[in-house]
Design an enzyme around this catalytic site. Structure first.
Site, PDB file in Angstrom:
ATOM      1  N   SER A 196      18.098  -0.400   7.988  1.00 36.37           N
ATOM      2  CA  SER A 196      19.270  -0.494   8.307  1.00 36.37           C
ATOM      3  C   SER A 196      19.976  -0.513   9.656  1.00 36.37           C
ATOM      4  O   SER A 196      18.781  -1.250  10.454  1.00 36.37           O
ATOM      5  CB  SER A 196      20.384   0.094   7.549  1.00 36.37           C
ATOM      6  OG  SER A 196      21.584  -0.036   7.415  1.00 36.37           O
ATOM      7  N   THR A 197      20.731   0.134  10.262  1.00 32.37           N
ATOM      8  CA  THR A 197      20.733   0.555  12.564  1.00 32.37           C
ATOM      9  C   THR A 197      19.443   0.439  12.204  1.00 32.37           C
ATOM     10  O   THR A 197      19.036   1.824  12.253  1.00 32.37           O
ATOM     11  CB  THR A 197      22.210   1.813  12.481  1.00 32.37           C
ATOM     12  OG1 THR A 197      23.060   1.682  11.033  1.00 32.37           O
ATOM     13  CG2 THR A 197      22.158   1.536  13.164  1.00 32.37           C
ATOM     14  N   HIS A 222      19.438  -4.131   5.779  1.00 35.60           N
ATOM     15  CA  HIS A 222      21.594  -4.413   6.218  1.00 35.60           C
ATOM     16  C   HIS A 222      21.879  -4.900   7.162  1.00 35.60           C
ATOM     17  O   HIS A 222      21.765  -5.320   8.554  1.00 35.60           O
ATOM     18  CB  HIS A 222      21.947  -3.151   6.404  1.00 35.60           C
ATOM     19  CG  HIS A 222      21.774  -1.966   5.023  1.00 35.60           C
ATOM     20  ND1 HIS A 222      22.135  -0.894   4.942  1.00 35.60           N
ATOM     21  CD2 HIS A 222      21.403  -2.941   4.142  1.00 35.60           C
ATOM     22  CE1 HIS A 222      21.401  -0.379   3.306  1.00 35.60           C
ATOM     23  NE2 HIS A 222      21.093  -1.347   3.116  1.00 35.60           N
ATOM     24  N   MET A 315      21.096   4.568   8.672  1.00 43.53           N
ATOM     25  CA  MET A 315      22.429   5.017   8.044  1.00 43.53           C
ATOM     26  C   MET A 315      22.823   5.306   6.473  1.00 43.53           C
ATOM     27  O   MET A 315      22.449   4.161   5.904  1.00 43.53           O
ATOM     28  CB  MET A 315      23.666   5.230   9.373  1.00 43.53           C
ATOM     29  CG  MET A 315      25.104   5.924   8.743  1.00 43.53           C
ATOM     30  SD  MET A 315      26.289   5.335   9.535  1.00 43.53           S
ATOM     31  CE  MET A 315      27.098   3.892   8.569  1.00 43.53           C
ATOM     32  N   ASP A 318      20.903   4.233   0.658  1.00 46.35           N
ATOM     33  CA  ASP A 318      20.200   3.336   0.263  1.00 46.35           C
ATOM     34  C   ASP A 318      18.419   3.724   0.869  1.00 46.35           C
ATOM     35  O   ASP A 318      18.492   2.825   1.345  1.00 46.35           O
ATOM     36  CB  ASP A 318      20.771   1.582   1.060  1.00 46.35           C
ATOM     37  CG  ASP A 318      20.286   0.848  -0.373  1.00 46.35           C
ATOM     38  OD1 ASP A 318      20.956   0.630  -0.926  1.00 46.35           O
ATOM     39  OD2 ASP A 318      20.283   0.007   0.874  1.00 46.35           O
TER      40      ASP A 318
END
Length: 376
Positions: A196-197, A222, A315, A318
């Protein structure tokens, strides 16, 4: 407690006014300056260095991407891109993520005041997340040898409609049931990656390091809808492997990485000894679509010990539960270490859950992937 100090850089007076009001109204956040272009921003930054920069892409005198690359090279600072939703700005926003921006928030060209007020919670959450991140300066990919022409992508459609947000936090049970038992069939090795991030930059570094004969890879990053196609195209231009946005019925093969489309879940499916992907609608899982947990569960169900699971910077949690299912199904599992993560959230949660066999720095993940194939 010290407030998060924010610098807003946008050539629209309306946007500067609205962003300043929204951020100043949020507990623990303070706008230091709101300026019209990057040259003015650099003057302010000499006086006081912000904790987070909220940055437009298309501006006069110096564009936001050039400014981002400059500050990332000199002194990395968390940057949230807040830019208009156009074809050009989407491509530029993907480049900004690769250059080190930690988040992107799209906004329309019209009715921007109403839109920003309606998405204030998303904006504030992005600034808080950015303040807790450790941005990384971009690493230019090494030059690579010419490669043979790539086969044409499989058929399918990329025109997906938007879905309404889910009001609660669903698990992967909302998409598919858990694995009933271990997978005994031996197949080609494959790799499933969730991030993600900070993942856009990390994936660029990782995938560019892989040789053309790397195992087939399925990826959930993401990312907003419509960004993943541009992101996959960028990676494809940099990597020896082929990288594409996944479409239903795409067959996974060595030397191919499939990235889940923004706004859709991606599942792995086996037919005999061959693997395919399904791209489907469904509710948000762990507040994400695509969800890493959904991908990892599908890999646990149909690939088992044939798979390697990799969880990288991001973050939230997930992917942690899905990685545990992969490990229980016999897969090897690897997490990116804290030092090389922009946000050590998703890997940390997987480690805490007991889902991880090995923790390695970003620069070593390519060796873990090639070990899955039995060599370099």
């Amino acid at each position: 407690m010290k407030k998060i100090q924010v610098l807003v850089v946008d050539d629209s007076a309306v946007v500067r006014q609205v962003l300043s009001a929204l951020l100043n109204g949020a507990p623990g956040i303070e706008v230091l300056h709101a300026v019209a272009d990057p040259l003015l921003a650099m003057e302010r930054m000499r006086l006081s260095w912000p904790d987070v920069v909220v940055l437009d892409i298309e501006m006069p005198r110096m564009d936001g991407l050039t400014f981002l690359r400059k500050i990332m090279a000199d002194k990395p600072v968390p940057v949230v891109i807040c830019s208009s939703m156009t074809a050009d700005s989407t491509q530029l926003s993907v480049e900004a993520l690769s250059a080190g921006a930690v988040a992107v928030i799209n906004r329309p060209r019209l009715n921007v005041r109403e839109y920003l007020h309606g998405h204030a919670e998303e904006l504030i959450a992005a600034v808080r997340m950015a303040a807790g991140s450790t941005p990384k300066a971009a690493i230019a990919p090494a030059a690579k040898a010419a490669r043979p022409a790539k086969p044409a992508p499989a058929g399918g459609t990329r025109k997906y409609g938007p879905l309404p947000p889910a009001p609660e936090k669903f698990t992967a049970d909302a998409i598919l049931p858990a694995a009933a038992g271990a997978v005994s069939v031996r197949t080609e090795p494959l790799v499933a990656i969730g991030t993600s991030t900070g993942g856009t930059q990390a994936l660029e570094e990782l995938l560019a390091a892989l040789p053309a004969h790397a195992p087939g890879i399925v990826i959930v990053q993401h990312m907003p809808e419509k960004f993943t196609a541009a992101f996959a195209a960028r990676l494809d231009s940099l990597c020896a492997i082929t990288v594409k946005e996944a479409e239903s019925n795409d067959q996974l093969r060595p030397g191919l990485a499939l990235i889940a489309p923004g706004g859709k879940h991606m599942l792995l499916r086996r037919n005999g000894n061959q693997y395919y992907v399904d791209v489907i609608d469904g509710p948000l899982v762990n507040r994400h679509r695509p969800s890493v947990d959904v991908l990892f569960r599908s890999v646990a169900k149909c690939a088992g010990a044939n798979a390697l699971g990799v969880i990288m910077t991001g973050m939230g949690d997930d992917g942690a539960a899905g990685m545990l299912e992969m490990r229980k199904a016999g897969a090897r599992t690897v997490a990116q270490d804290e030092k090389s993560c922009v946000v050590y959230g998703m890997p940390m949660e997987a480690v805490k859950l007991g889902a991880v066999d090995k923790i390695v720095p970003l620069g070593a993940i390519d060796r873990e992937i090639m070990a899955q194939r039995g060599g370099a």
